[in-house]
Scaffold this motif. Sequence first.
Motif, short mmCIF file in Angstrom:
data_model
loop_
_atom_site.label_atom_id
_atom_site.label_comp_id
_atom_site.label_asym_id
_atom_site.label_seq_id
_atom_site.Cartn_x
_atom_site.Cartn_y
_atom_site.Cartn_z
N TRP A 1 -6.20 -7.90 -5.22
CA TRP A 1 -6.35 -7.81 -3.76
C TRP A 1 -7.01 -9.07 -3.19
O TRP A 1 -6.68 -9.51 -2.09
CB TRP A 1 -7.13 -6.55 -3.39
N TRP B 1 1.56 2.46 -3.57
CA TRP B 1 0.44 3.11 -4.26
C TRP B 1 0.02 4.40 -3.59
O TRP B 1 -0.43 5.34 -4.25
CB TRP B 1 -0.73 2.13 -4.37
N PRO C 1 0.82 -1.22 0.00
CA PRO C 1 0.00 0.00 0.00
C PRO C 1 0.85 1.26 0.00
O PRO C 1 0.44 2.30 -0.53
CB PRO C 1 -0.80 -0.12 1.32
#
Length: 470
Positions: A110, A84, A81
């Motif tokens: 995901w 991103w 994460p």
Amino acid sequence: MDVLGFQPMWYVPAIGSATVIAVIATIHVMASHTSVGASILLAYLATKAYRENIPQLYDYIKKYLLTLLVFSYVSGSISGPGIWFSATVANPRGISALIHNFVWVWAAEWIWFVAEVTLVYILFYTLGRIDQKSWLKLAWIFAIGSWATMYIIVGILSFMLSPGHEKWFTTGNILDAFYNKNYFPHLLMRSAYMFAIAGTIGIVIASLMRKDIPEKVYKDIVRTMSYWGIGGLVFGTMFFGWYVSTLPERSLIMLTGIVPTWYYGLIFGILLILLAHFVLTSIKPTAARAYIALPIYVLIFFMGVYPEEKIRETIRKPYVAGEFVWVNQIIARDVPAKDIKSEVDIINEKGFLQVNAFVPEGLKTITPENKIMAGKAIAILQCSGCHNVTGASGLRPFAKKFEGMDSEEVVYGFLSNYLTPQAHPPYMPYFVGKDEELQALSAYIADMISKGGRVSAKIEVPKATLEAHK
């Protein structure tokens, strides 16, 4: 007034936001490639343990699973994460373009990732508690799930470099974007090299367990890791050649003329070190030592993955997504299938500062009082994706690019001839905006150089301009 869909950008003085993303990405690639490669290696070992009735192999597998849980799935779950998030704040329109094309693909990735994390816990805690055949089935499901995350994310990464053909611009089909020209060589190259990464940490774990398992089993494990590692290096290098043959022309120009040659030296060096280590441990497994294999694993981070990530980011320029979003967030070409229009003409007509809603009102119209600060705003918004625009360190700093150019006329003369649609280098966007904005950018650069090449990144509207707006 025309206002385009620009978003605020995250500018990191001194090192640049791209460097922050590259560091996080390197950590994540190490963690993810270790876990994906290991998932297949461990499923293979579990098959061997089941078919040949070698229960001691399960002790090794459990230690490796624990290593994955502590290292790969903690650091990977944070850094994934993190990539991103940092990329989103650094280039929100680029990430938006990816989401609008791949939202369901990303959702599928995901789902596989959640399944992968769930399964690694299940495998660790059920090893020895359920029958071997059932456990083996779970191990292969884990391996397939792990590789599925790579299968999916590589499609998005490849599209970021290039759709590979004109078809997607007219169809907008997600499969045309995903299975682009670059996809399969990219996927196979990563899939092969991950066995070299997982094999190296596998030798570290085997070395630490040497006293706890029979010598024959120990040698068998080390040889297995070494053979898979050698195979990964050989096939990875072959697929790399295929990968290069699918790159767009601008990327090839950057590979041969822009990417620092010492990056290649580092990568070639670590490939040789890995090959020599695997050959040695395959011939003489008893020579394997954790204090040798572990530093090699660390060297993969600095000599292999980090330069690779930097090269991959570099050869994607001047685009950040699909050859239509520049790194400075400007939409550079039409995408008829998505009803996306190039913003170049309207920015040239209205002015870059006028169409960006996040530029302070006091800088939207250039005056003698705010000219330098308006130029700084342009520098940060148009140039900071690839340059440190306020100092002499880090990412392609302005202070070195324009060293000695402390005259606005000199800088303007250079930029007005260099950053045009006809003359700009293939790895840089040309300047988009009014001529007075290019003059303001030139004034800022000349002012920064005259002050020693280092200024604050803060953008302030001059008091005289503020008074005029009251």
